[in-house]
Design a protein around this motif. Structure first.
Motif, PDB file in Angstrom:
ATOM      1  N   THR A 168       0.863  -1.190   0.000  1.00 50.59           N
ATOM      2  CA  THR A 168       0.000   0.000   0.000  1.00 50.59           C
ATOM      3  C   THR A 168       0.886   1.223   0.000  1.00 50.59           C
ATOM      4  N   THR A 169       0.507   2.229  -0.776  1.00 48.34           N
ATOM      5  CA  THR A 169       1.327   3.436  -0.769  1.00 48.34           C
ATOM      6  C   THR A 169       1.361   4.026   0.645  1.00 48.34           C
TER       7      THR A 169
ATOM      8  N   PHE B 120       1.433   6.919   1.517  1.00 48.03           N
ATOM      9  CA  PHE B 120       0.601   8.125   1.702  1.00 48.03           C
ATOM     10  C   PHE B 120      -0.775   7.746   2.237  1.00 48.03           C
ATOM     11  N   ALA B 121      -1.321   6.647   1.732  1.00 48.10           N
ATOM     12  CA  ALA B 121      -2.636   6.206   2.203  1.00 48.10           C
ATOM     13  C   ALA B 121      -2.518   5.750   3.661  1.00 48.10           C
ATOM     14  N   GLU B 122      -1.484   4.976   3.948  1.00 45.51           N
ATOM     15  CA  GLU B 122      -1.322   4.482   5.325  1.00 45.51           C
ATOM     16  C   GLU B 122      -1.225   5.644   6.310  1.00 45.51           C
TER      17      GLU B 122
ATOM     18  N   SER C   4      -2.029   8.898   5.876  1.00 46.68           N
ATOM     19  CA  SER C   4      -3.198   9.789   5.938  1.00 46.68           C
ATOM     20  C   SER C   4      -4.310   9.146   6.769  1.00 46.68           C
ATOM     21  N   GLU C   5      -4.450   7.838   6.650  1.00 49.81           N
ATOM     22  CA  GLU C   5      -5.458   7.153   7.484  1.00 49.81           C
ATOM     23  C   GLU C   5      -5.082   7.240   8.958  1.00 49.81           C
TER      24      GLU C   5
ATOM     25  N   ASN D  13      -1.584  16.429   9.944  1.00 44.14           N
ATOM     26  CA  ASN D  13      -1.053  15.593   8.858  1.00 44.14           C
ATOM     27  C   ASN D  13      -0.028  16.352   8.018  1.00 44.14           C
TER      28      ASN D  13
ATOM     29  N   GLN E 183       1.285  13.121   3.682  1.00 40.05           N
ATOM     30  CA  GLN E 183       0.952  13.254   2.257  1.00 40.05           C
ATOM     31  C   GLN E 183       0.944  14.740   1.865  1.00 40.05           C
TER      32      GLN E 183
ATOM     33  N   SER F  63       5.460   6.361  -7.002  1.00 41.69           N
ATOM     34  CA  SER F  63       4.837   5.824  -8.220  1.00 41.69           C
ATOM     35  C   SER F  63       5.883   5.461  -9.285  1.00 41.69           C
TER      36      SER F  63
END
Ligand code: PMP
Ligand code: GLN
Length: 393
Positions: free
Chosen positions: A20-21, A23-25, A27-28, A37, A40, A131
């Motif tokens: 998983t990127t 950034f998602a981890e 930000s969650e 935050n 990201q 990416s």
């Protein structure tokens, strides 16, 4: 005993180590812990109201609500070409040398898928935007990292030369550079251009932070001798205009390169956000003050954050561009940026990004942590106040 066949993994094996990127981890994690935050990179203030209104007007007046042209609407292609001329004196034909994409993210993906054959080597300076590794893997290319090392994160040109083999297809550049904030100098880019020309390499140049330079200047590598015909230049409205959710990006390149990238783009997304394209066409034509204002306001926040993070105990690598600061956490007696960033929301109520995820050579980035400063001054002040609780010693 009957041997059980191993079930075949669902995810393509080339992509198995992508996960998983980060950034998602992160930000969650920021949401679930109520943290500030600074992970990201997205601004907490939207771009100019006049531009938001232009997008709303386009929707309401029925412009771009149905599939726009595959290369992008003419108004935006013309505005992109005019921007290249105004800022860099680059001549770009809006008819054949511009392609609008779904953010720079799609531009990177489509360019790599178009230009890389399986087994081709792609040289990129690490730490790299995540990416890049994913898209090189999707293209079945082989990534060849050249490390930018702290404290200055300058490209090592000898290492770059040594990385070129007869399988090298292209160099993937990013200046101003995420996450280090390094801005490559004209001399460095000239040396890279000479190498690309001498070895007949293509260059993909990710310039999404082109208007976020505080020290030095942004030089598009396409403006250097011999590079116009071998460079795919990429940029985006996300950073310059603070509309990261609109996903309008673009490439400029020769007609042949644009045709190759467009061949892929048409089967990835076919077209990109019609009404937003009208708005970004208007945004690109804003007066110079707008663009210098973006850099000016970020420079002040860069200074504030560099001072504040240093006072909180971090080793700070002052960025010359972008809206990120790379720090080192060794002064806290810490040895893993990943562990540190996973603890930080609970310890201090702040989220940051462990830069090690951007490296192949983990050693070089193990203790680096990136903070984004594209946030309101009061938000940054709150983050610094929280981080000051960590002060070592
Ligand atoms: N390249 C770099 C270096 C970036 O930091 C970003 C921002 N996420 C992108 C590309 C992607 O830009 P976009 O949001 O336009 O897809
Ligand atoms: N460019 C931003 C960053 O590096 C956003 C990344 C993302 O959302 N994928 O943080």
């Amino acid at each position: 005993m009957v041997q059980q066949a191993q079930p075949r993994p669902l995810l393509n094996r080339r992509l198995a180590d992508l996960g998983t990127t980060i950034f998602a981890e992160m930000s969650e994690l920021a949401v679930s812990t109520g943290s500030v935050n600074l992970g990201q990179g997205f601004p907490d203030t939207d771009g100019p109201e006049q531009i938001a209104r232009a997008a709303a007007d386009a929707i309401l007046s029925g412009r771009g609500n149905q599939y726009p042209p595959g290369a992008g609407i003419g108004e935006l292609r013309t505005a992109i070409a005019a921007h290249q001329r105004r800022f860099y004196d680059l001549d770009v034909d809006p008819g054949t040398e511009v392609l609008v994409t779904a953010g720079a993210t799609e531009a990177i993906a489509a360019a790599l898928l178009a230009l890389v054959e399986p087994g081709d080597e792609v040289i990129a300076f690490e730490p790299y935007y995540d990416s890049y590794a994913a898209c090189i893997a999707m293209a079945a290319g082989i990534r060849v990292p050249v490390t930018l090392r702290a404290p200055d994160f300058r490209p090592d040109l000898d290492e770059l030369r040594a990385a070129v083999t007869d399988r090298t297809r292209l160099i993937l550049l990013n200046s101003p550079h995420n996450p280090t904030g390094s801005v490559f100098t004209r001399a460095e880019l000239t040396a890279i251009a000479e190498l690309a020309t001498a070895s007949d390499l293509l260059v993909i140049s990710d310039e999404v932070y082109e208007h976020m330079v505080f020290d030095g200047e942004h030089v598009p590598i396409a403006s250097l001798p011999g590079m116009r015909e071998r460079t795919v230049s990429i940029s985006s409205a996300a950073k310059t205009f603070s509309f990261t959710g609109w996903k309008i990006g673009w490439i400029t390149a020769t007609p042949d390169l644009v045709t190759a990238v467009r061949t892929v783009k048409q089967f990835l997304t076919f077209v990109s956000g019609g009404p937003f394209q009208y708005a970004i066409a208007e945004a690109l034509a804003m007066p110079r003050d707008y663009f210098s204002g973006v850099a000016g306001s970020l420079a002040a926040r860069r200074d504030m954050m560099c001072d504040g993070l240093a006072a909180a105990g971090f080793e700070v690598y002052r960025p010359a561009g972008t809206y990120f600061i790379t720090t080192d956490i060794r002064p806290f007696g810490e040895s893993s940026g990943l562990d540190f960033c996973r603890k930080l929301p609970y310890q201090a109520g702040v989220v940051a990004i462990p830069s090690v995820v951007f490296y192949d050579n983990a050693e070089a980035g193990q203790t680096q942590v990136r903070f984004a400063f594209c946030k309101k001054v009061e938000v940054l002040a709150e983050a610094l106040a929280r981080l000051s609780a960590l002060r070592p010693g």
